[in-house]
Every structure is written in C-alpha cells, then in structure tokens.
Design a protein around this motif. Sequence first.
Motif, PDB file in Angstrom:
ATOM      1  N   GLU A 274      21.939  42.190 -56.567  1.00  0.00           N
ATOM      2  CA  GLU A 274      21.076  42.075 -57.744  1.00  0.00           C
ATOM      3  C   GLU A 274      19.641  41.767 -57.316  1.00  0.00           C
ATOM      4  O   GLU A 274      18.682  42.326 -57.871  1.00  0.00           O
ATOM      5  CB  GLU A 274      21.587  40.975 -58.684  1.00  0.00           C
ATOM      6  CG  GLU A 274      20.749  40.842 -59.956  1.00  0.00           C
ATOM      7  CD  GLU A 274      21.282  39.789 -60.914  1.00  0.00           C
ATOM      8  OE1 GLU A 274      20.592  39.520 -61.917  1.00  0.00           O
ATOM      9  OE2 GLU A 274      22.382  39.248 -60.660  1.00  0.00           O
ATOM     10  N   TRP A 275      19.483  40.904 -56.322  1.00  0.00           N
ATOM     11  CA  TRP A 275      18.157  40.559 -55.837  1.00  0.00           C
ATOM     12  C   TRP A 275      17.467  41.781 -55.227  1.00  0.00           C
ATOM     13  O   TRP A 275      16.287  42.049 -55.495  1.00  0.00           O
ATOM     14  CB  TRP A 275      18.266  39.437 -54.802  1.00  0.00           C
ATOM     15  CG  TRP A 275      16.977  39.088 -54.121  1.00  0.00           C
ATOM     16  CD1 TRP A 275      16.685  39.212 -52.801  1.00  0.00           C
ATOM     17  CD2 TRP A 275      15.798  38.538 -54.733  1.00  0.00           C
ATOM     18  NE1 TRP A 275      15.413  38.789 -52.542  1.00  0.00           N
ATOM     19  CE2 TRP A 275      14.842  38.366 -53.707  1.00  0.00           C
ATOM     20  CE3 TRP A 275      15.468  38.181 -56.033  1.00  0.00           C
ATOM     21  CZ2 TRP A 275      13.567  37.852 -53.955  1.00  0.00           C
ATOM     22  CZ3 TRP A 275      14.203  37.667 -56.281  1.00  0.00           C
ATOM     23  CH2 TRP A 275      13.266  37.514 -55.251  1.00  0.00           C
ATOM     24  N   ILE A 276      18.209  42.543 -54.447  1.00  0.00           N
ATOM     25  CA  ILE A 276      17.644  43.754 -53.843  1.00  0.00           C
ATOM     26  C   ILE A 276      17.203  44.731 -54.917  1.00  0.00           C
ATOM     27  O   ILE A 276      16.081  45.267 -54.877  1.00  0.00           O
ATOM     28  CB  ILE A 276      18.677  44.417 -52.903  1.00  0.00           C
ATOM     29  CG1 ILE A 276      18.878  43.543 -51.657  1.00  0.00           C
ATOM     30  CG2 ILE A 276      18.236  45.824 -52.506  1.00  0.00           C
ATOM     31  CD1 ILE A 276      20.111  43.918 -50.844  1.00  0.00           C
ATOM     32  N   GLU A 277      18.064  44.996 -55.896  1.00  0.00           N
ATOM     33  CA  GLU A 277      17.755  45.983 -56.920  1.00  0.00           C
ATOM     34  C   GLU A 277      16.607  45.535 -57.825  1.00  0.00           C
ATOM     35  O   GLU A 277      15.667  46.300 -58.083  1.00  0.00           O
ATOM     36  CB  GLU A 277      19.002  46.259 -57.762  1.00  0.00           C
ATOM     37  CG  GLU A 277      18.789  47.243 -58.909  1.00  0.00           C
ATOM     38  CD  GLU A 277      18.394  48.640 -58.454  1.00  0.00           C
ATOM     39  OE1 GLU A 277      17.803  49.376 -59.265  1.00  0.00           O
ATOM     40  OE2 GLU A 277      18.668  48.994 -57.291  1.00  0.00           O
ATOM     41  N   ARG A 278      16.646  44.288 -58.290  1.00  0.00           N
ATOM     42  CA  ARG A 278      15.650  43.835 -59.261  1.00  0.00           C
ATOM     43  C   ARG A 278      14.304  43.495 -58.622  1.00  0.00           C
ATOM     44  O   ARG A 278      13.256  43.721 -59.234  1.00  0.00           O
ATOM     45  CB  ARG A 278      16.178  42.628 -60.037  1.00  0.00           C
ATOM     46  CG  ARG A 278      17.392  42.939 -60.882  1.00  0.00           C
ATOM     47  CD  ARG A 278      17.864  41.740 -61.666  1.00  0.00           C
ATOM     48  NE  ARG A 278      16.935  41.370 -62.739  1.00  0.00           N
ATOM     49  CZ  ARG A 278      17.127  40.354 -63.584  1.00  0.00           C
ATOM     50  NH1 ARG A 278      18.228  39.592 -63.455  1.00  0.00           N
ATOM     51  NH2 ARG A 278      16.267  40.091 -64.524  1.00  0.00           N
ATOM     52  N   LYS A 282      12.960  47.538 -57.781  1.00  0.00           N
ATOM     53  CA  LYS A 282      12.232  47.742 -59.038  1.00  0.00           C
ATOM     54  C   LYS A 282      10.863  47.072 -59.061  1.00  0.00           C
ATOM     55  O   LYS A 282       9.906  47.620 -59.620  1.00  0.00           O
ATOM     56  CB  LYS A 282      13.080  47.254 -60.210  1.00  0.00           C
ATOM     57  CG  LYS A 282      14.317  48.104 -60.461  1.00  0.00           C
ATOM     58  CD  LYS A 282      15.065  47.648 -61.697  1.00  0.00           C
ATOM     59  CE  LYS A 282      16.265  48.541 -61.981  1.00  0.00           C
ATOM     60  NZ  LYS A 282      17.032  48.101 -63.187  1.00  0.00           N
ATOM     61  N   ASP A 283      10.748  45.869 -58.466  1.00  0.00           N
ATOM     62  CA  ASP A 283       9.482  45.150 -58.530  1.00  0.00           C
ATOM     63  C   ASP A 283       8.545  45.547 -57.390  1.00  0.00           C
ATOM     64  O   ASP A 283       7.348  45.728 -57.604  1.00  0.00           O
ATOM     65  CB  ASP A 283       9.735  43.642 -58.494  1.00  0.00           C
ATOM     66  CG  ASP A 283       8.475  42.829 -58.748  1.00  0.00           C
ATOM     67  OD1 ASP A 283       8.143  42.638 -59.926  1.00  0.00           O
ATOM     68  OD2 ASP A 283       7.821  42.408 -57.778  1.00  0.00           O
ATOM     69  N   GLN A 284       9.077  45.693 -56.175  1.00  0.00           N
ATOM     70  CA  GLN A 284       8.233  45.957 -55.024  1.00  0.00           C
ATOM     71  C   GLN A 284       8.199  47.423 -54.599  1.00  0.00           C
ATOM     72  O   GLN A 284       7.389  47.800 -53.747  1.00  0.00           O
ATOM     73  CB  GLN A 284       8.714  45.109 -53.839  1.00  0.00           C
ATOM     74  CG  GLN A 284       8.551  43.624 -54.055  1.00  0.00           C
ATOM     75  CD  GLN A 284       7.093  43.220 -54.177  1.00  0.00           C
ATOM     76  OE1 GLN A 284       6.310  43.398 -53.253  1.00  0.00           O
ATOM     77  NE2 GLN A 284       6.719  42.677 -55.326  1.00  0.00           N
ATOM     78  N   GLY A 285       9.058  48.238 -55.166  1.00  0.00           N
ATOM     79  CA  GLY A 285       9.022  49.662 -54.854  1.00  0.00           C
ATOM     80  C   GLY A 285       9.588  50.029 -53.493  1.00  0.00           C
ATOM     81  O   GLY A 285       9.303  51.111 -52.966  1.00  0.00           O
ATOM     82  N   LEU A 286      10.407  49.149 -52.904  1.00  0.00           N
ATOM     83  CA  LEU A 286      11.034  49.450 -51.625  1.00  0.00           C
ATOM     84  C   LEU A 286      12.335  50.216 -51.848  1.00  0.00           C
ATOM     85  O   LEU A 286      12.867  50.250 -52.962  1.00  0.00           O
ATOM     86  CB  LEU A 286      11.330  48.158 -50.856  1.00  0.00           C
ATOM     87  CG  LEU A 286      10.148  47.240 -50.533  1.00  0.00           C
ATOM     88  CD1 LEU A 286      10.633  46.012 -49.781  1.00  0.00           C
ATOM     89  CD2 LEU A 286       9.091  47.967 -49.731  1.00  0.00           C
ATOM     90  N   SER A 287      12.852  50.791 -50.805  1.00  0.00           N
ATOM     91  CA  SER A 287      14.158  51.423 -50.902  1.00  0.00           C
ATOM     92  C   SER A 287      15.237  50.345 -50.833  1.00  0.00           C
ATOM     93  O   SER A 287      15.004  49.241 -50.331  1.00  0.00           O
ATOM     94  CB  SER A 287      14.356  52.414 -49.750  1.00  0.00           C
ATOM     95  OG  SER A 287      14.439  51.721 -48.512  1.00  0.00           O
ATOM     96  N   ALA A 288      16.420  50.669 -51.329  1.00  0.00           N
ATOM     97  CA  ALA A 288      17.521  49.727 -51.250  1.00  0.00           C
ATOM     98  C   ALA A 288      17.853  49.424 -49.789  1.00  0.00           C
ATOM     99  O   ALA A 288      18.220  48.295 -49.440  1.00  0.00           O
ATOM    100  CB  ALA A 288      18.748  50.291 -51.967  1.00  0.00           C
ATOM    101  N   GLU A 289      17.679  50.416 -48.914  1.00  0.00           N
ATOM    102  CA  GLU A 289      17.940  50.217 -47.487  1.00  0.00           C
ATOM    103  C   GLU A 289      16.987  49.179 -46.909  1.00  0.00           C
ATOM    104  O   GLU A 289      17.403  48.283 -46.162  1.00  0.00           O
ATOM    105  CB  GLU A 289      17.785  51.546 -46.735  1.00  0.00           C
ATOM    106  CG  GLU A 289      18.049  51.429 -45.250  1.00  0.00           C
ATOM    107  CD  GLU A 289      17.775  52.737 -44.507  1.00  0.00           C
ATOM    108  OE1 GLU A 289      18.022  52.781 -43.291  1.00  0.00           O
ATOM    109  OE2 GLU A 289      17.292  53.689 -45.147  1.00  0.00           O
TER     110      GLU A 289
END
Length: 354
Positions: A274-278, A282-289
Amino acid sequence: MKSPIILDRRAFLSATLGAVALGVTACAGDDAPRAALAAGAPLPESVPKGTTLVVGDKEHQKAIQFSGEAEKFTFEVEWANISGGPQTLEAFRADALDIGAVADIPPIHSHWTNIPTKIVASRFRQDPLNHAIYRLGVAPGVAVATLADIRGKKVAYSPGQAQGALVLRVLHKAGLTKEDVELVELPSTGDVYATALASHQVEVAPIGGVQVKRYETKYGREGATTIAHGLRDDPGHLYVPVTVLADPAKAAAIREYVQAWARAWRWREANPEEWIERYYVKDQGLSAEDGRWLVENAGVADIPASWTEAIARHQETIDLLAKATGNRKLRAEDLYDRRYESVAADALAAGGAR
C-alpha cells in the motif's frame, strides 16, 4: 486538515508576524499569555484547544495520513512543503516552521548558525551497514574501487548536509584529508550529484535512495559504478527550535506528534504494498519496481527507547566536523531534549498502529 503550504517570502512574512502575535496573545481564545515552559520542566500531556503545529516532513507526512494517525490529532497540523537542512533552517529562522525532519548534520549546523534546536525523536536502521542510505557514485571510466582510490579525485561536497558530512567521514576512514581531494561544492538535491557524475563535473559523489539504482542502470554501460562506504549513515531525526519548545501548548502537541510519527513507521513496514502504490507510485511518480527497491533497501526502522549510544555517535561526528570546518565544538548531549527520549518507543510498546 489544511493543505500543504509552500514557503515563500509572503508565507515567511505571514508566519513571522503570526509568531509575534503568539508571543503577545498566546493561542486564540486564551484570556492571558501562557508562561514559558522551562527547559527542564515536565512535558504537559494535554494539548490546549487552538494549538497548531507547522511540520516539514514531506515523505513521512503521507504515512501519517495514510495510516489514519493524522485523524487522531487533538491539534491542527499545517504541512510545510519543505525538507532537508538548508530549507528547514531557513524556515526556523523565519519562525515559519515548528518541526523539521533531517539527518544528523542540520541539528549541528543550527547551533553553529545561532538557531538553537533540540532533537525530539530519532530513528535509525536495523542492520545499518547492509541497509545504507548512500553509496559512493563513481563517474564513468574513473577507477575507484576502494576508499583509498578517492585520493586526488574531484568529490561532490555539500556543507551543512548529511552528504557533506559523509564525505568527511569517508576521507577520515581512508586516512585522507580535504587537501588530498578536490572538493566541489554542489547542492545535493534531486539528481544533481548523479548528473554531475555523468558529466564528469565530479568523479565521486554520495548518492542515495533510488538515485543509486537509476545511476547504475543509466550509466553502467558507460563504466559508471558505485561502491559501499562501510559507515553508518542512517540517523533520522525530528528537531525543533528551542523557542517552540518553550511554548507549553506546542511542547505537548509535539509529544503527541512524536507518538504518531513512530506508529506511522510501523504502519509503513506492515503495509509495504500500500505504501509503494500510494506514495512511491501515485504521489512520487516512481515505478512499482523502484518503490520495492526503496522499501527493501530501507530495511526496518529502529526507534530506540534510549539515545545514549546515538548521542555518543553524534559526538564523534561533531568532533570530526568541528576539526574539519573550524567551527566550535559542541556537546552532542545539548542537541537532544531527553524529555522526549522514550516517547516514540513507548508509543510503539503501547500499540495502536493500524
């Protein structure tokens, strides 16, 4: 909750005028000004109605909000869109910020620049050498495989920030001095160091976070590398001007904030996807990887109930910096407000994190 504030000249002026008004009238609704809280006095446990804290902690702000901790505050929080030592000190000087989130160097420089502050919360990394924040980036084609190989190289240096202190500590560990390298002063924000390495403006620079992964991926084919420095670089602190701590209402609110701050760290660790996704996606525009790489590299937060060991390590850093910069020596003990020493750890022991 109010929207984040971006500090500019108008915001600084407004905050400064507000601070002057506070000194005369105390909180809105009070019939008389509050007496100042003595430095050694016990912390008040209840927060008066109308109390507001201005907090600069851009990343962890999101964890406090996502975890639901922000909804529990008994005071108002204004989130300031600032981070890092130079910005927080500028805001402290303008009376526009109550709490800043930094590494171990800004609290030292605040005293050297006549802005006395106190640390009210500390966080480290478990297994810090295997979960270092920074690696030493090496420019493409430059031969640096060990710390001793830094001799004679152009090294990025940012006085007053954690990266600058790390450079001095690396030189000390390698048996080198500032005279053995060419220090190139550069701000350490964003990808400045990675870009400077790629263009050979500098040959060695401490790079951290996702910049390590990106630098190796983008410039590795050209011969760019990174090496471990083998030093602890994990301190993270909340620090506060002593003038703010003299306000009993704010001192009580800071105690409550530190408790939420600690619980939100455990929430991040318990809810990585959840932290990675949100946040990262979504907030920082990074990839999930990239987000997963950052979470794995960070490891687990260590929030100790005692600061004794941390203060001893901080003293070593102060002594090194004072010798290297010509600044006066400080007592690391004086940088900490030990009334808050166990507040974060006690909050975790009591539970309550979602």
